[in-house]
Design an enzyme around this catalytic site. Structure first.
Site, PDB file in Angstrom:
ATOM      1  N   HIS A 374       0.633  -1.030   0.042  1.00  0.00           N
ATOM      2  CA  HIS A 374       0.001   0.055  -0.044  1.00  0.00           C
ATOM      3  C   HIS A 374       0.698   1.363  -0.121  1.00  0.00           C
ATOM      4  O   HIS A 374       0.097   2.275   0.336  1.00  0.00           O
ATOM      5  CB  HIS A 374      -1.111   0.049   1.160  1.00  0.00           C
ATOM      6  CG  HIS A 374      -2.005  -0.759   1.312  1.00  0.00           C
ATOM      7  ND1 HIS A 374      -3.253  -0.756   0.533  1.00  0.00           N
ATOM      8  CD2 HIS A 374      -1.944  -2.387   1.709  1.00  0.00           C
ATOM      9  CE1 HIS A 374      -3.934  -1.854   0.740  1.00  0.00           C
ATOM     10  NE2 HIS A 374      -3.162  -2.876   1.397  1.00  0.00           N
ATOM     11  N   LYS A 567      -7.851  13.942   5.379  1.00  0.00           N
ATOM     12  CA  LYS A 567      -7.116  12.848   5.242  1.00  0.00           C
ATOM     13  C   LYS A 567      -6.075  12.890   6.113  1.00  0.00           C
ATOM     14  O   LYS A 567      -5.857  14.052   6.741  1.00  0.00           O
ATOM     15  CB  LYS A 567      -6.359  12.718   3.912  1.00  0.00           C
ATOM     16  CG  LYS A 567      -5.738  13.984   3.385  1.00  0.00           C
ATOM     17  CD  LYS A 567      -4.980  13.743   2.216  1.00  0.00           C
ATOM     18  CE  LYS A 567      -5.924  14.223   1.043  1.00  0.00           C
ATOM     19  NZ  LYS A 567      -5.998  12.949  -0.025  1.00  0.00           N
ATOM     20  N   ARG A 568      -5.489  11.722   6.353  1.00  0.00           N
ATOM     21  CA  ARG A 568      -4.374  11.929   7.592  1.00  0.00           C
ATOM     22  C   ARG A 568      -3.261  13.011   7.196  1.00  0.00           C
ATOM     23  O   ARG A 568      -2.983  13.366   6.106  1.00  0.00           O
ATOM     24  CB  ARG A 568      -3.237  10.665   7.670  1.00  0.00           C
ATOM     25  CG  ARG A 568      -4.109   9.490   8.077  1.00  0.00           C
ATOM     26  CD  ARG A 568      -4.436   9.773   9.786  1.00  0.00           C
ATOM     27  NE  ARG A 568      -3.187   9.557  10.269  1.00  0.00           N
ATOM     28  CZ  ARG A 568      -2.895   8.912  11.318  1.00  0.00           C
ATOM     29  NH1 ARG A 568      -4.054   7.950  11.940  1.00  0.00           N
ATOM     30  NH2 ARG A 568      -1.905   8.914  12.047  1.00  0.00           N
ATOM     31  N   LYS A 573       1.323  14.383   1.709  1.00  0.00           N
ATOM     32  CA  LYS A 573      -0.121  14.897   1.022  1.00  0.00           C
ATOM     33  C   LYS A 573      -0.225  16.427   1.025  1.00  0.00           C
ATOM     34  O   LYS A 573      -1.190  16.958   0.470  1.00  0.00           O
ATOM     35  CB  LYS A 573      -1.001  14.413   2.302  1.00  0.00           C
ATOM     36  CG  LYS A 573      -1.004  12.697   2.228  1.00  0.00           C
ATOM     37  CD  LYS A 573      -1.938  12.197   3.265  1.00  0.00           C
ATOM     38  CE  LYS A 573      -2.087  10.927   3.585  1.00  0.00           C
ATOM     39  NZ  LYS A 573      -2.888   9.996   2.635  1.00  0.00           N
ATOM     40  N   THR A 675      -8.294   7.160  -1.481  1.00  0.00           N
ATOM     41  CA  THR A 675      -9.626   6.414  -1.865  1.00  0.00           C
ATOM     42  C   THR A 675     -10.628   7.544  -1.322  1.00  0.00           C
ATOM     43  O   THR A 675     -11.787   7.639  -2.000  1.00  0.00           O
ATOM     44  CB  THR A 675      -9.838   5.165  -0.796  1.00  0.00           C
ATOM     45  OG1 THR A 675      -9.422   5.491   0.567  1.00  0.00           O
ATOM     46  CG2 THR A 675      -8.942   3.863  -1.277  1.00  0.00           C
ATOM     47  N   LYS A 679     -14.310   8.828  -3.150  1.00  0.00           N
ATOM     48  CA  LYS A 679     -15.729   9.291  -2.449  1.00  0.00           C
ATOM     49  C   LYS A 679     -16.091  10.506  -2.794  1.00  0.00           C
ATOM     50  O   LYS A 679     -17.385  10.836  -2.799  1.00  0.00           O
ATOM     51  CB  LYS A 679     -15.429   9.259  -0.823  1.00  0.00           C
ATOM     52  CG  LYS A 679     -15.171   7.719  -0.400  1.00  0.00           C
ATOM     53  CD  LYS A 679     -14.274   7.716   1.175  1.00  0.00           C
ATOM     54  CE  LYS A 679     -13.816   6.262   1.258  1.00  0.00           C
ATOM     55  NZ  LYS A 679     -12.687   6.193   2.465  1.00  0.00           N
TER      56      LYS A 679
HETATM   57  C1  HTE Z   1      -2.037   4.497   1.092  1.00  0.00           C
HETATM   58  C2  HTE Z   1      -3.188   5.126   0.320  1.00  0.00           C
HETATM   59  C3  HTE Z   1      -4.087   3.951  -0.150  1.00  0.00           C
HETATM   60  C4  HTE Z   1      -4.497   3.149   1.007  1.00  0.00           C
HETATM   61  O1  HTE Z   1      -3.476   2.474   1.629  1.00  0.00           O
HETATM   62  C5  HTE Z   1      -2.512   3.739   2.225  1.00  0.00           C
HETATM   63  N1  HTE Z   1      -1.262   3.010   2.728  1.00  0.00           N
HETATM   64  C6  HTE Z   1      -1.192   3.005   3.894  1.00  0.00           C
HETATM   65  N2  HTE Z   1      -2.133   3.872   4.482  1.00  0.00           N
HETATM   66  C7  HTE Z   1      -2.846   4.178   3.460  1.00  0.00           C
HETATM   67  O2  HTE Z   1      -3.901   4.959   3.364  1.00  0.00           O
HETATM   68  C8  HTE Z   1      -0.187   2.422   4.856  1.00  0.00           C
HETATM   69  C9  HTE Z   1      -0.457   2.533   6.413  1.00  0.00           C
HETATM   70  C10 HTE Z   1       0.410   1.795   7.146  1.00  0.00           C
HETATM   71  C11 HTE Z   1       1.642   1.160   6.556  1.00  0.00           C
HETATM   72  C12 HTE Z   1       1.697   1.147   5.263  1.00  0.00           C
HETATM   73  C13 HTE Z   1       0.653   1.717   4.382  1.00  0.00           C
HETATM   74  O3  HTE Z   1      -1.177   5.641   1.342  1.00  0.00           O
HETATM   75  C14 HTE Z   1      -5.252   2.085   0.498  1.00  0.00           C
HETATM   76  O4  HTE Z   1      -5.515   4.519  -0.789  1.00  0.00           O
HETATM   77  O5  HTE Z   1      -2.664   5.757  -0.853  1.00  0.00           O
HETATM   78  O6  HTE Z   1      -4.672   1.250  -0.243  1.00  0.00           O
END
Ligand code: HTE
Length: 843
Positions: A374, A567-568, A573, A675, A679
């Site tokens: 991810h 978002k975070r 970002k 994501t 939305k």
């Molecule tokens: C990506 C985001 C993507 C989402 O996954 C993310 N990856 C992490 N958190 C996210 O939101 C993540 C968290 C902890 C460890 C490694 C990765 O940043 C779902 O949409 O872009 O795939």
């Protein structure tokens, strides 16, 4: 009479219980029954009890189908997938089940004599905040889609006592408060003590000879912890399927505390109990950054081991060949590397607990593990010190070593003498502290490795995982993320949903591709549709404005453009870029340059990891800029900025429908997918975004005329890296110069001199990895185009409709269909009636 030991007879009786009716009269009676007879409230009660009673009423109407779904899967010995994730960001459930069971009208009728509405009851539910951000919310959307598609998928996660912290603001700074979401109980969960598993930690390994005279390894003197499952129903969309999310809670085993009791050390025994329960006490609040705490590794192993043992148990109940054909019936999807220790744990179970030979165990393991990556951010790549493994999981470490030596042999055969490559690919990173690289373990142990958007999957292959791609190209694939249209359109935006259904029927909620049919209504000749579309958006903006006023005390005028970034909080970002634009607009107003002005309300929200001090300073900056702007009488309705505290799933349900402009402005190549972008688009917001993650696919879907694209691309940034010079950008751009000067003058921190120096320095750093100033000019100009466009109401409505009409591919149903067709290979199956001769409700 049923004897207490005659469980079988009980099961037979239990299967023919009556499904409670869903007519309004019965719903009302049951609601009052739960409120008075069950919960014991007579003359007055808390609002929460109203929610509790209603949840129990709904739960009763889920139970039968839940049972039938389990029984159907078991009876047909269907192949199943397990989604292993440390995070499931579920949010609220009541409204979701009401939608899936199509009960809203009947409930409204059932409570019409009372002076409250279902909406008010729904708001009493605590969000299940068992996740950080996109990764956790994706897992929840996936569970929804699996049930909607009638796929036998079970989610495995942890039942954290404390979810993601509650964010409050004090003097503009983030303050974290514990989120004890279970304090008042959770009506959705069913504790299943009888399915508990024992999980081992610590101890040592021994080499012994077994009965057949073979040398085998034993893991002995372990400290054992009990894993107790709590099941949460996941209802399908009006289709009778109810899947399961199984969340594990850690508890002390009886044996363990007994020993201590016998030794007479009562206090020690209780402390050990706390120690055991600590494993599932709290969700680690980091997103896309590693934590490295021992307890976190314990959580990961606890989840992996408990889930694998649970699946092994249920597999053995139906399989006649023991574990030899395990891979035909089971597949595990690893949500990032967090549960990837499952690779080694499955090997351990097959070899140590089932007496299997290494090669056969490896065949099985690599046929049933699949890994999703991810993020490309190096700070998120999990590594665990070898010494931790030695102490916590000595037997698992031995297996990892063996997997490694096997892989290194394969590499040396393919690239003889390429020591550098071996070093790069090894599961163990050499150095002062030797570390296990969890991503390498995940790739070696999986037959499928996927990224979460097209660009991201490509970058994995030619960057981060290049060596592995060269070794095993067939493993790599893409699965572009999606989100569930049930929660993110139907539930969040009922006004828009009924407008859509009036024009194209209702099937789009089952098959989002059909929302395509809305395109023809984007033509301005459809005046009535356009007017209603506008009216719906306006009402949603009023709803959002109420939330903002409640939470921030700032009044948003719904006639302004609502410009939102939630978002975070993370440097990649680029919330800072957003703030720079706001300061630029403020400068323009102060200088009187308000020709062709579009009134704008900027909303920013999101949590910062508690240990990420720069992200916390970004929050502070937003709040300080916000105070200056909102308190300046020259500014008025021309511009507003506010930070919404405690952004959450349920806040997003109000925010997305009320947004005009969605900010997706990450540095190109850094946001794996995103994501939130989907939305917003679904709810008719336009995107201002970089060429990054799923933005690119959104752009492809809506066309460049319906998307505000800006900024450098991945390859531009790579080329710029060596000679990036933020100072010369500042010098060459009058608007940027004014923004930076104002920031540096301390205008936004008069009482707190110097607090933003670090942020300012990073912007001006030639090695700024986020290239914020490189995209300033294009961002400002593109914002101006968006603003101009917004004043052309007819044009904006058209573009808004087009965004919703083109969202078809961003349903998580599409994503799950791809996972299933390419990786899982499960058959869809409808729950049938319970067969009393084989009834076995246990799993
Ligand atoms: C990506 C985001 C993507 C989402 O996954 C993310 N990856 C992490 N958190 C996210 O939101 C993540 C968290 C902890 C460890 C490694 C990765 O940043 C779902 O949409 O872009 O795939």
């Amino acid at each position: 009479m049923i004897d207490i030991d005659d469980i079988k007879l009980l099961k037979l009786k239990a299967i023919d219980f009556n499904e409670p009716s869903t007519n309004a009269k019965k719903l009302e009676r049951d609601f009052l029954y739960y409120l008075c007879n069950h919960l014991g409230h007579f003359t007055n009660c808390s609002k929460y009890s109203l929610y509790e009673a209603m949840a129990l009423v709904i739960r009763d109407r889920i139970m039968g189908n839940w049972h039938r779904t389990w029984d159907t899967y078991r009876r047909n010995k269907v192949r199943r997938a397990s989604y292993l994730s440390l995070e499931f960001l579920i949010g609220r459930s009541l409204g979701n089940h009401v939608l899936n069971l199509d009960l809203r009208d009947n409930i409204d009728q059932a409570i019409q004599d009372f002076c409250f509405k279902l909406e008010g009851i729904e708001q009493q539910e605590h969000d299940a905040g068992l996740g950080n951000g996109g990764l956790g919310r994706l897992a929840a959307c996936f569970m929804d889609s699996c049930a909607a598609l009638q796929l036998p998928v079970i989610g495995f996660g942890l039942r954290y006592e404390y979810g993601i912290f509650r964010q409050q603001l004090e003097h503009g700074y983030q303050i974290e408060e514990p989120d004890h979401w279970l304090r008042e109980g959770n009506p959705w969960e069913i504790k299943r003590s009888e399915l508990s598993q024992v999980i081992h930690f610590g101890g040592r390994t021994e080499t012994v000879t077994d009965e057949q005279g073979r040398t085998v390894k034993k893991w002995v003197d372990t400290q054992d912890i009990l894993a107790i499952p709590y099941d949460v129903p996941v209802s399908g969309y009006q289709n009778d399927t109810v899947n399961t999310l199984r969340l594990w809670r850690a508890a002390a085993t009886d044996e363990f505390s007994l020993e201590e009791f016998n030794a007479g050390d009562y206090a020690e025994a209780v402390e050990q109990k706390n120690h055991a329960e600590a494993i599932t006490m709290v969700l680690y609040p980091n997103d896309t950054s590693e934590n490295g705490k021992e307890l976190r590794l314990r959580q990961q192993y606890f989840l992996a081991s408990a889930s694998l043992k649970d699946i092994q148990r249920s597999w053995k109940e139906t399989s006649s060949n023991g574990m030899t054909d395990f891979a035909e019936g089971n597949i595990f999807q690893l949500n990032d590397t967090h549960p990837s220790i499952a690779v080694a744990e499955l090997m351990r179970i097959l070899i140590d607990e089932n007496g299997m030979q290494w090669d056969q165990a490896w065949d099985i393991t690599t046929s049933c593990m699949a890994y999703t990556n991810h993020t490309l951010l190096p700070e998120a790549l999990e590594k665990w010190p070898v010494f931790l493994f030695e102490r916590l999981l000595p037997r698992v470490l031995e297996i990892i070593y063996k997997i490694n030596s096997q892989m290194l042999r394969e590499i040396s055969q393919r690239w003889p003498g390429d020591a550098e490559r071996m070093k790069r690919m090894s599961l163990v990173e050499e150095g002062a502290v030797r570390q296990v690289r969890m991503a390498h373990l995940a790739i070696a142990g999986s037959f499928s490795v996927n990224g979460v958007a097209h660009l991201h999957s490509e970058l994995l292959k030619d960057g981060l995982f290049r060596d592995f791609y060269e070794l095993w190209p067939e493993k790599f694939n893409n699965k572009t993320n999606g989100v569930t249209p049930r929660r993110w359109i139907a539930h969040a935006n009922p006004l828009m949903s009924s407008l859509i259904s009036q024009h194209i029927g209702e099937n789009w909620l089952r098959d989002l591709r059909q929302i395509d049919a809305l395109k023809k209504f984007s033509d301005p000749s459809e005046k009535k549709f356009h007017d209603t579309w506008y009216e719906v958006k306006h009402q949603n903006k009023e709803r959002l404005a109420r939330l903002v006023e409640q939470q921030c005390g700032i009044v948003f005028n719904p006639h302004s453009m609502f410009d939102v970034q939630v978002k975070r909080i993370h440097e990649y970002k680029r919330q800072l870029l957003n703030v720079l634009h706001v300061i630029h607009l403020y400068n323009r107003i102060k200088a009187g340059h308000v020709e062709n002005w579009t009134n704008r309300c900027v909303l920013i929200g999101g949590k910062a990891a508690p240990g990420y001090s720069r992200a916390k300073m970004i929050i502070k900056l937003i709040n300080n800029v916000s105070s200056v702007i909102n308190e300046d009488p020259d500014i008025g309705d021309l511009l507003k900025l506010t930070f919404l505290p405690n952004f959450s799933v349920s806040a997003m349900e109000i925010i997305a429908p009320g947004t005009d402009l969605s900010e997706q402005i990450s540095t190109a190549g850094k946001e794996a997918s995103g994501t939130g972008n989907m939305k917003f688009m679904m709810n008719g917001a336009l995107t201002i975004g970089t060429y990054d993650g799923a933005n690119i696919e959104i752009l492809d879907a809506v066309g460049k005329n319906n998307f505000f694209l800006f900024g450098h691309r991945v390859e531009d940034l790579a080329a710029m890296k060596e000679h990036y010079n933020p100072q010369s950008i500042i010098d060459g751009d009058e608007d940027l110069r004014k923004v930076m000067n104002l920031l540096e003058s301390g205008h936004f921190n008069i009482d707190e001199p110097g607090i933003f120096n670090d942020l300012i320095d990073t912007l001006k750093d030639r090695h700024d990895p986020w290239f914020t100033l490189a995209d300033f000019r294009d961002y400002i100009d593109t914002q101006q185009r968006a603003a101009d466009c917004y004043r052309d109401r007819q044009q904006w409505i058209k573009m808004s409709i087009m965004n919703t009409a083109c969202c078809g591919m961003f349903s998580s149903d599409r994503t799950i269909e791809e996972y299933n067709n390419d990786i899982w290979k499960l058959d869809q199956i409808k729950p049938g009636p319970i067969n009393p001769t084989t009834a076995e409700p246990s799993r």
